[in-house]
Design a protein around this motif. Sequence first.
Motif, PDB file in Angstrom:
ATOM      1  N   GLN A 162      56.685  52.338  56.264  1.00 49.48           N
ATOM      2  CA  GLN A 162      55.676  51.326  56.588  1.00 49.48           C
ATOM      3  C   GLN A 162      54.736  51.123  55.396  1.00 49.48           C
ATOM      4  N   GLU A 163      54.349  52.217  54.751  1.00 50.18           N
ATOM      5  CA  GLU A 163      53.474  52.113  53.579  1.00 50.18           C
ATOM      6  C   GLU A 163      54.162  51.385  52.427  1.00 50.18           C
ATOM      7  N   LEU A 164      55.423  51.708  52.175  1.00 49.95           N
ATOM      8  CA  LEU A 164      56.137  51.124  51.046  1.00 49.95           C
ATOM      9  C   LEU A 164      56.506  49.656  51.281  1.00 49.95           C
ATOM     10  N   LEU A 165      56.816  49.300  52.516  1.00 53.99           N
ATOM     11  CA  LEU A 165      57.182  47.913  52.805  1.00 53.99           C
ATOM     12  C   LEU A 165      55.958  47.007  52.862  1.00 53.99           C
ATOM     13  N   GLY A 166      54.818  47.564  53.240  1.00 54.96           N
ATOM     14  CA  GLY A 166      53.572  46.826  53.163  1.00 54.96           C
ATOM     15  C   GLY A 166      53.185  46.083  54.430  1.00 54.96           C
ATOM     16  N   ASP A 167      52.095  45.348  54.313  1.00 55.63           N
ATOM     17  CA  ASP A 167      51.489  44.706  55.476  1.00 55.63           C
ATOM     18  C   ASP A 167      52.322  43.568  56.057  1.00 55.63           C
ATOM     19  N   GLU A 168      53.287  43.061  55.306  1.00 53.65           N
ATOM     20  CA  GLU A 168      54.146  42.002  55.842  1.00 53.65           C
ATOM     21  C   GLU A 168      55.110  42.539  56.901  1.00 53.65           C
ATOM     22  N   TRP A 169      55.179  43.854  56.996  1.00 50.86           N
ATOM     23  CA  TRP A 169      56.121  44.503  57.903  1.00 50.86           C
ATOM     24  C   TRP A 169      55.398  45.246  59.021  1.00 50.86           C
ATOM     25  N   ASP A 170      56.106  45.388  60.151  1.00 50.61           N
ATOM     26  CA  ASP A 170      55.624  46.208  61.256  1.00 50.61           C
ATOM     27  C   ASP A 170      56.816  46.928  61.870  1.00 50.61           C
ATOM     28  N   HIS A 171      56.559  47.850  62.766  1.00 52.45           N
ATOM     29  CA  HIS A 171      57.663  48.595  63.386  1.00 52.45           C
ATOM     30  C   HIS A 171      57.243  49.084  64.766  1.00 52.45           C
ATOM     31  N   ARG A 172      58.244  49.424  65.571  1.00 53.26           N
ATOM     32  CA  ARG A 172      58.032  50.063  66.859  1.00 53.26           C
ATOM     33  C   ARG A 172      59.127  51.102  67.071  1.00 53.26           C
ATOM     34  N   GLY A 173      58.798  52.123  67.863  1.00 54.72           N
ATOM     35  CA  GLY A 173      59.748  53.176  68.187  1.00 54.72           C
ATOM     36  C   GLY A 173      59.011  54.454  68.517  1.00 54.72           C
ATOM     37  N   VAL A 174      59.686  55.350  69.218  1.00 50.06           N
ATOM     38  CA  VAL A 174      59.115  56.655  69.550  1.00 50.06           C
ATOM     39  C   VAL A 174      60.092  57.740  69.118  1.00 50.06           C
ATOM     40  N   ALA A 175      59.586  58.951  69.004  1.00 46.25           N
ATOM     41  CA  ALA A 175      60.434  60.091  68.660  1.00 46.25           C
ATOM     42  C   ALA A 175      61.202  60.549  69.896  1.00 46.25           C
ATOM     43  N   ARG A 176      62.426  60.974  69.673  1.00 47.35           N
ATOM     44  CA  ARG A 176      63.332  61.204  70.793  1.00 47.35           C
ATOM     45  C   ARG A 176      63.012  62.459  71.606  1.00 47.35           C
ATOM     46  N   ASP A 177      62.420  63.479  70.995  1.00 47.40           N
ATOM     47  CA  ASP A 177      62.256  64.760  71.699  1.00 47.40           C
ATOM     48  C   ASP A 177      61.167  64.723  72.762  1.00 47.40           C
ATOM     49  N   ASP A 178      60.124  63.904  72.552  1.00 48.46           N
ATOM     50  CA  ASP A 178      59.029  63.869  73.521  1.00 48.46           C
ATOM     51  C   ASP A 178      58.532  62.464  73.841  1.00 48.46           C
ATOM     52  N   GLY A 179      59.173  61.443  73.258  1.00 49.85           N
ATOM     53  CA  GLY A 179      58.712  60.081  73.480  1.00 49.85           C
ATOM     54  C   GLY A 179      57.440  59.760  72.736  1.00 49.85           C
ATOM     55  N   LYS A 180      57.061  60.632  71.803  1.00 53.73           N
ATOM     56  CA  LYS A 180      55.835  60.421  71.014  1.00 53.73           C
ATOM     57  C   LYS A 180      56.141  60.592  69.532  1.00 53.73           C
ATOM     58  N   GLU A 181      55.979  61.838  69.012  1.00 52.28           N
ATOM     59  CA  GLU A 181      56.127  62.048  67.574  1.00 52.28           C
ATOM     60  C   GLU A 181      57.059  63.186  67.208  1.00 52.28           C
ATOM     61  N   ALA A 182      57.655  63.859  68.188  1.00 54.06           N
ATOM     62  CA  ALA A 182      58.500  65.028  67.914  1.00 54.06           C
ATOM     63  C   ALA A 182      59.972  64.630  67.809  1.00 54.06           C
ATOM     64  N   GLY A 183      60.586  64.961  66.671  1.00 53.88           N
ATOM     65  CA  GLY A 183      61.999  64.677  66.489  1.00 53.88           C
ATOM     66  C   GLY A 183      62.229  63.343  65.799  1.00 53.88           C
ATOM     67  N   GLU A 184      63.484  62.921  65.819  1.00 54.00           N
ATOM     68  CA  GLU A 184      63.866  61.697  65.107  1.00 54.00           C
ATOM     69  C   GLU A 184      63.502  60.434  65.886  1.00 54.00           C
ATOM     70  N   PHE A 185      63.117  59.411  65.140  1.00 48.38           N
ATOM     71  CA  PHE A 185      62.886  58.074  65.678  1.00 48.38           C
ATOM     72  C   PHE A 185      64.139  57.227  65.465  1.00 48.38           C
ATOM     73  N   GLY A 186      64.253  56.173  66.253  1.00 50.48           N
ATOM     74  CA  GLY A 186      65.222  55.109  65.998  1.00 50.48           C
ATOM     75  C   GLY A 186      64.448  53.814  65.888  1.00 50.48           C
ATOM     76  N   PRO A 187      63.578  53.691  64.886  1.00 47.01           N
ATOM     77  CA  PRO A 187      62.615  52.585  64.858  1.00 47.01           C
ATOM     78  C   PRO A 187      63.244  51.249  64.483  1.00 47.01           C
ATOM     79  N   ILE A 188      62.647  50.198  64.989  1.00 44.56           N
ATOM     80  CA  ILE A 188      62.974  48.844  64.577  1.00 44.56           C
ATOM     81  C   ILE A 188      61.832  48.342  63.704  1.00 44.56           C
ATOM     82  N   PHE A 189      62.158  47.919  62.489  1.00 47.23           N
ATOM     83  CA  PHE A 189      61.192  47.321  61.570  1.00 47.23           C
ATOM     84  C   PHE A 189      61.494  45.832  61.453  1.00 47.23           C
ATOM     85  N   TRP A 190      60.467  45.025  61.261  1.00 43.90           N
ATOM     86  CA  TRP A 190      60.699  43.602  61.092  1.00 43.90           C
ATOM     87  C   TRP A 190      59.658  42.980  60.174  1.00 43.90           C
ATOM     88  N   ASN A 191      60.064  41.880  59.533  1.00 43.78           N
ATOM     89  CA  ASN A 191      59.188  41.080  58.698  1.00 43.78           C
ATOM     90  C   ASN A 191      58.383  40.149  59.609  1.00 43.78           C
TER      91      ASN A 191
END
Length: 314
Positions: A78-107
Amino acid sequence: IRVLSFNLRYDSQPDTTSVSETIRHLPDPLTPRSAFYANTNERKWSERRIAVANEVLFNKVDLIGFQEALLRQVSDLQELLGDEWDHRGVARDDGKEAGEFGPIFWNKSVLDLQEWDTFWLSHTPFDAGSRYPGAGSVRICTVARFKHAAGEVTVMAAHWDERSDAQRQLAASLILHRAQHEALRTHAPVVLLGDFNAPAAGRDSAGYEIITGCRVPVSISDVFRQTYSVPGNAAAFAMVDLLGEAPRRRVSGNYATYTGFNRVQDSKDFGRIDFIMGGSNRGWEVLSYRVGQALYDDGMYESDHRPVFCDIVF
């Protein structure tokens, strides 16, 4: 719209190097190089992340489904792609931040998010952290609906299990049902981006056969089926492998999407296990399909997977 599916390889060698530090210490590109492909071993994420972000920026991508992204990797991108980009997704282990995400990023200049959610590829798909019995890992699917200049599109991003073929069959059955529901609900295209951890043919291909309508789906959760209802008289629906829909002259020469971190000319682990698909309700046209390169001539792999690009008109 240029779409990308890319398994990042999770941050297996974490360090505390910031993005700004990485940028500050980038080598002078004019310095002559005498050794090529000398060491293709896996590099730290802090060494790979600029190259991954540049795949997006150099190729002018509009929409991405990443796999294996840990929280740090999501934040870095998100930092490298910049403000033109956003994303959504949660981490798989707890639905928050634990474990791997499967995020969708978009312009954000191309797509406007309308709604999104995540479900788990298990017998209890609404239970955060739920795992299919015998699976190697917890598995998820991220779903987002966007508006764009020509209408709407529903995007699904998933990562199936590496160990259990039964899990992959369940994953395919859940995703296929949800995709049909969205197609009927929105009367708009559906796109699936993902690492299936299995090929399209031969051993362990049952999941691919289910998602493409060549095999009967397995039983899924009644609660899931009721939440995302599909009328019994609905027309047959399947996902279409978009590699086969692109004009032949607009398909790249690379076939394998997984390479490992192997030395040059060592192709024993190569295989096509990453896919971009569109719903059989159509509403899309494929202009090109390309499996990119992930290996630089200094020996650094961006990931053990190659990036997969598809240009789609909706």
